[in-house]
Design a protein around this motif. Structure first.
Motif, mmCIF file in Angstrom:
data_model
loop_
_atom_site.group_PDB
_atom_site.id
_atom_site.type_symbol
_atom_site.label_atom_id
_atom_site.label_comp_id
_atom_site.label_asym_id
_atom_site.label_seq_id
_atom_site.Cartn_x
_atom_site.Cartn_y
_atom_site.Cartn_z
ATOM 1 N N PHE A 66 0.819 -1.206 0.000
ATOM 2 C CA PHE A 66 0.000 0.000 0.000
ATOM 3 C C PHE A 66 0.859 1.263 0.000
ATOM 4 N N ILE A 67 2.012 1.174 0.625
ATOM 5 C CA ILE A 67 2.919 2.318 0.691
ATOM 6 C C ILE A 67 4.114 2.034 -0.204
ATOM 7 N N SER A 68 4.298 2.867 -1.206
ATOM 8 C CA SER A 68 5.351 2.633 -2.189
ATOM 9 C C SER A 68 5.778 3.952 -2.812
ATOM 10 N N ASP A 69 6.973 3.928 -3.398
ATOM 11 C CA ASP A 69 7.438 5.110 -4.115
ATOM 12 C C ASP A 69 6.836 5.193 -5.519
ATOM 13 N N CYS A 70 5.919 4.255 -5.818
ATOM 14 C CA CYS A 70 5.278 4.249 -7.134
ATOM 15 C C CYS A 70 4.158 5.284 -7.234
ATOM 16 N N GLY A 71 3.537 5.594 -6.104
ATOM 17 C CA GLY A 71 2.427 6.530 -6.135
ATOM 18 C C GLY A 71 1.939 6.871 -4.746
ATOM 19 N N ALA A 72 0.960 7.745 -4.693
ATOM 20 C CA ALA A 72 0.427 8.178 -3.398
ATOM 21 C C ALA A 72 -0.392 7.076 -2.746
ATOM 22 N N LYS A 73 -0.419 7.086 -1.435
ATOM 23 C CA LYS A 73 -1.193 6.110 -0.688
ATOM 24 C C LYS A 73 -2.685 6.370 -0.889
ATOM 25 N N LYS A 74 -3.405 5.325 -1.327
ATOM 26 C CA LYS A 74 -4.832 5.441 -1.585
ATOM 27 C C LYS A 74 -5.560 4.224 -1.026
ATOM 28 N N ASN A 87 10.253 -2.167 -12.521
ATOM 29 C CA ASN A 87 11.659 -1.851 -12.762
ATOM 30 C C ASN A 87 11.912 -0.417 -12.283
ATOM 31 N N ASN A 88 12.994 0.151 -12.687
ATOM 32 C CA ASN A 88 13.318 1.509 -12.223
ATOM 33 C C ASN A 88 12.447 2.588 -12.845
ATOM 34 N N ASN A 89 11.661 2.216 -13.873
ATOM 35 C CA ASN A 89 10.867 3.223 -14.590
ATOM 36 C C ASN A 89 9.359 3.002 -14.512
ATOM 37 N N GLU A 90 8.913 1.796 -14.154
ATOM 38 C CA GLU A 90 7.482 1.474 -14.194
ATOM 39 C C GLU A 90 7.038 0.734 -12.943
ATOM 40 N N CYS A 91 5.724 0.827 -12.673
ATOM 41 C CA CYS A 91 5.117 0.131 -11.540
ATOM 42 C C CYS A 91 3.767 -0.441 -11.962
ATOM 43 N N TYR A 92 3.333 -1.468 -11.240
ATOM 44 C CA TYR A 92 1.970 -1.977 -11.384
ATOM 45 C C TYR A 92 1.094 -1.310 -10.328
ATOM 46 N N LYS A 93 -0.123 -0.973 -10.725
ATOM 47 C CA LYS A 93 -1.096 -0.427 -9.788
ATOM 48 C C LYS A 93 -2.273 -1.388 -9.734
ATOM 49 N N SER A 111 -9.186 -10.809 -12.378
ATOM 50 C CA SER A 111 -9.538 -10.965 -13.792
ATOM 51 C C SER A 111 -9.050 -9.796 -14.641
ATOM 52 N N GLU A 112 -8.885 -8.635 -14.035
ATOM 53 C CA GLU A 112 -8.422 -7.466 -14.774
ATOM 54 C C GLU A 112 -6.894 -7.345 -14.716
ATOM 55 N N GLN A 113 -6.342 -6.803 -15.765
ATOM 56 C CA GLN A 113 -4.903 -6.555 -15.783
ATOM 57 C C GLN A 113 -4.595 -5.297 -14.967
ATOM 58 N N PRO A 114 -3.535 -5.314 -14.173
ATOM 59 C CA PRO A 114 -3.188 -4.114 -13.393
ATOM 60 C C PRO A 114 -2.755 -2.963 -14.298
ATOM 61 N N VAL A 115 -2.932 -1.759 -13.805
ATOM 62 C CA VAL A 115 -2.542 -0.560 -14.540
ATOM 63 C C VAL A 115 -1.029 -0.373 -14.423
ATOM 64 N N ILE A 116 -0.399 -0.011 -15.527
ATOM 65 C CA ILE A 116 1.038 0.253 -15.520
ATOM 66 C C ILE A 116 1.283 1.754 -15.402
ATOM 67 N N LEU A 117 2.011 2.135 -14.367
ATOM 68 C CA LEU A 117 2.326 3.540 -14.130
ATOM 69 C C LEU A 117 3.774 3.836 -14.481
ATOM 70 N N VAL A 118 3.995 5.016 -15.036
ATOM 71 C CA VAL A 118 5.360 5.474 -15.254
ATOM 72 C C VAL A 118 5.842 6.138 -13.978
ATOM 73 N N SER A 119 6.835 5.536 -13.345
ATOM 74 C CA SER A 119 7.308 6.062 -12.068
ATOM 75 C C SER A 119 8.792 5.747 -11.928
ATOM 76 N N LYS A 120 9.624 6.751 -12.072
ATOM 77 C CA LYS A 120 11.048 6.550 -11.956
ATOM 78 C C LYS A 120 11.449 6.438 -10.496
ATOM 79 N N LYS A 121 12.346 5.533 -10.249
ATOM 80 C CA LYS A 121 12.792 5.290 -8.877
ATOM 81 C C LYS A 121 13.840 6.316 -8.456
#
Length: 224
Positions: free
Chosen positions: A182-190, A199-205, A214-224
């Motif tokens: 739930f807490i990650s450098d990929c995005g805000a806590k929601k 990887n260093n450039n992308e995250c799964y949401k 059944s649904e595919q997770p959203v791919i976010l652009v998030s640099k580490k």
């Protein structure tokens, strides 16, 4: 002699029944006949089977060889399938490695059964030239019993093998969440949102709702 004759005719009945069922495309029924026959042949050797399974060698072989192979295979497969760098996969490989280990163990079982059966065929041809009492000694030997047990076990163990193979994909979709947080450098806590860095450039949401598996997770652009 009566026992040999009974086993021979029973085998003929099973083979003929299986072939007839396959001819009419009743695959499940054919397998059921062979499965029941294998259980019948395996039951007298149940004590020998339990003794082998509980042996120190069998336990160490599973813990060291089978589990190591299963874990490495699972780690590589999850990384390729989901595109996640291996360093971000911590818990999911352990979960998915359980059904994978059953598949790996079944592969070794088939391999060992093939080797023992081949050696048994060679030994049987050689013993065919020996006196009758030598043949009886061989048929009642521990080696012949192990061959019969392994051949029956291959059929019986086919069910957990297929169940494990078929369920691995579903288990992987569930297990991958164990590495999300739930807490990650990929995005805000929601609320009801988890993240897994690819990887260093992308995250799964992952959005935690009824369609999470059944649904595919959203791919976010998030640099580490």
């Amino acid at each position: 002699m009566k026992e040999k004759t009974k086993n021979f005719f029973l085998l003929i009945v099973v083979v003929v029944s299986g072939l007839l069922l396959l001819k009419f495309e009743h695959v499940f029924s054919a397998f059921s006949v062979i499965f029941i026959y294998s259980l019948y042949k395996l039951y007298p050797e149940r004590d020998l089977l339990v003794k082998i399974i509980r042996s120190t060698f069998a336990i160490k072989f599973y813990n060291v060889v089978v589990w190591f192979i299963s874990y490495v295979l699972t780690l590589k497969m999850l990384s390729v399938i989901y595109g996640v760098d291996e360093e971000y996969l911590k818990f999911s490989p352990f979960v998915v490695a359980i059904p994978v280990s059953i598949c790996v163990l079944y592969f070794f079982l088939v391999l060992v059964t093939g080797i023992f059966s081949a050696v048994g065929m060679i030994a049987g041809n050689v013993i065919g030239f020996l006196p009758e009492w030598e043949k009886d000694n061989y048929e009642n030997s521990i080696f012949a019993r192990v061959i019969t047990m392994l051949q029956s076990l291959v059929v019986v163990a086919a069910i957990p093998f297929f169940l494990s193979a078929l369920s691995s994909g579903y288990i992987a979709r569930i297990a991958i969440l164990s590495d999300a947080s739930f807490i990650s450098d990929c995005g805000a806590k929601k609320w009801r949102v988890m993240y897994l860095r690819k990887n260093n450039n992308e995250c799964y949401k992952f959005i935690l709702n009824r369609n999470i598996f059944s649904e595919q997770p959203v791919i976010l652009v998030s640099k580490k």
